[in-house]
Design a protein around this motif. Structure first.
Motif, PDB file in Angstrom:
ATOM      1  N   VAL A   1       0.862  -1.183   0.000  1.00 51.81           N
ATOM      2  CA  VAL A   1       0.000   0.000   0.000  1.00 51.81           C
ATOM      3  C   VAL A   1       0.898   1.232   0.000  1.00 51.81           C
ATOM      4  O   VAL A   1       1.640   1.481   0.942  1.00 51.81           O
ATOM      5  CB  VAL A   1      -0.936   0.008   1.228  1.00 51.81           C
ATOM      6  N   PHE A   2       0.827   1.995  -1.083  1.00 51.63           N
ATOM      7  CA  PHE A   2       1.728   3.138  -1.261  1.00 51.63           C
ATOM      8  C   PHE A   2       1.467   4.249  -0.248  1.00 51.63           C
ATOM      9  O   PHE A   2       2.360   5.030   0.061  1.00 51.63           O
ATOM     10  CB  PHE A   2       1.611   3.673  -2.688  1.00 51.63           C
ATOM     11  N   MET A   3       0.254   4.310   0.299  1.00 51.34           N
ATOM     12  CA  MET A   3      -0.084   5.355   1.274  1.00 51.34           C
ATOM     13  C   MET A   3       0.786   5.231   2.534  1.00 51.34           C
ATOM     14  O   MET A   3       1.137   6.233   3.140  1.00 51.34           O
ATOM     15  CB  MET A   3      -1.563   5.266   1.649  1.00 51.34           C
ATOM     16  N   PHE A   4       1.156   4.014   2.904  1.00 49.32           N
ATOM     17  CA  PHE A   4       2.037   3.825   4.052  1.00 49.32           C
ATOM     18  C   PHE A   4       3.427   4.394   3.785  1.00 49.32           C
ATOM     19  O   PHE A   4       4.084   4.911   4.680  1.00 49.32           O
ATOM     20  CB  PHE A   4       2.148   2.347   4.431  1.00 49.32           C
ATOM     21  N   VAL A   5       3.884   4.291   2.560  1.00 52.98           N
ATOM     22  CA  VAL A   5       5.187   4.837   2.190  1.00 52.98           C
ATOM     23  C   VAL A   5       5.143   6.364   2.271  1.00 52.98           C
ATOM     24  O   VAL A   5       6.072   7.000   2.781  1.00 52.98           O
ATOM     25  CB  VAL A   5       5.608   4.357   0.783  1.00 52.98           C
ATOM     26  N   ILE A   6       4.064   6.952   1.797  1.00 49.59           N
ATOM     27  CA  ILE A   6       3.912   8.409   1.882  1.00 49.59           C
ATOM     28  C   ILE A   6       3.843   8.846   3.337  1.00 49.59           C
ATOM     29  O   ILE A   6       4.479   9.827   3.740  1.00 49.59           O
ATOM     30  CB  ILE A   6       2.666   8.864   1.104  1.00 49.59           C
ATOM     31  N   LEU A   7       3.094   8.114   4.147  1.00 46.65           N
ATOM     32  CA  LEU A   7       2.999   8.411   5.574  1.00 46.65           C
ATOM     33  C   LEU A   7       4.366   8.287   6.242  1.00 46.65           C
ATOM     34  O   LEU A   7       4.745   9.117   7.071  1.00 46.65           O
ATOM     35  CB  LEU A   7       1.987   7.474   6.229  1.00 46.65           C
ATOM     36  N   GLY A   8       5.122   7.266   5.870  1.00 49.64           N
ATOM     37  CA  GLY A   8       6.477   7.099   6.396  1.00 49.64           C
ATOM     38  C   GLY A   8       7.371   8.262   6.019  1.00 49.64           C
ATOM     39  O   GLY A   8       8.169   8.735   6.825  1.00 49.64           O
ATOM     40  N   PHE A   9       7.220   8.756   4.798  1.00 47.00           N
ATOM     41  CA  PHE A   9       8.000   9.908   4.359  1.00 47.00           C
ATOM     42  C   PHE A   9       7.667  11.140   5.186  1.00 47.00           C
ATOM     43  O   PHE A   9       8.558  11.894   5.584  1.00 47.00           O
ATOM     44  CB  PHE A   9       7.754  10.179   2.866  1.00 47.00           C
ATOM     45  N   LEU A  10       6.387  11.345   5.465  1.00 44.15           N
ATOM     46  CA  LEU A  10       5.983  12.497   6.285  1.00 44.15           C
ATOM     47  C   LEU A  10       6.523  12.393   7.713  1.00 44.15           C
ATOM     48  O   LEU A  10       6.988  13.385   8.282  1.00 44.15           O
ATOM     49  CB  LEU A  10       4.460  12.617   6.296  1.00 44.15           C
ATOM     50  N   PHE A  11       6.481  11.197   8.279  1.00 47.22           N
ATOM     51  CA  PHE A  11       7.047  11.007   9.614  1.00 47.22           C
ATOM     52  C   PHE A  11       8.565  11.205   9.603  1.00 47.22           C
ATOM     53  O   PHE A  11       9.141  11.737  10.540  1.00 47.22           O
ATOM     54  CB  PHE A  11       6.710   9.627  10.166  1.00 47.22           C
ATOM     55  N   GLU A  12       9.209  10.768   8.530  1.00 50.71           N
ATOM     56  CA  GLU A  12      10.652  10.962   8.429  1.00 50.71           C
ATOM     57  C   GLU A  12      10.993  12.451   8.322  1.00 50.71           C
ATOM     58  O   GLU A  12      11.970  12.915   8.917  1.00 50.71           O
ATOM     59  CB  GLU A  12      11.200  10.211   7.222  1.00 50.71           C
ATOM     60  N   CYS A  13      10.204  13.203   7.592  1.00 53.53           N
ATOM     61  CA  CYS A  13      10.409  14.656   7.523  1.00 53.53           C
ATOM     62  C   CYS A  13      10.270  15.279   8.903  1.00 53.53           C
ATOM     63  O   CYS A  13      11.057  16.142   9.289  1.00 53.53           O
ATOM     64  CB  CYS A  13       9.408  15.292   6.561  1.00 53.53           C
TER      65      CYS A  13
END
Length: 56
Positions: A29-41
């Motif tokens: 699920v690509f949304m988890f990757v986007i969410l991970g990117f936001l948390f990493e930021c």
């Protein structure tokens, strides 16, 4: 005490980013990757906050 809360928040962002990347990788699920990117930021922005200029 303020410094303690800042470090706790940094580790929470890191853990959330790793968990989101892991979930996105295993489920596809690509949304988890986007969410991970936001948390990493959030992790990097809390770890190295912008310096305020004192002379202005």
């Amino acid at each position: 005490m303020k410094q303690f809360y800042r470090w706790i928040l940094v580790f929470v962002f890191l853990a959330a980013a790793l968990a989101s990347y892991s979930a996105g990788s295993s489920t596809g699920v690509f949304m988890f990757v986007i969410l991970g990117f936001l948390f990493e930021c959030g992790f990097w922005l809390k770890l190295f906050p912008a310096k305020k200029k004192g002379g202005e």
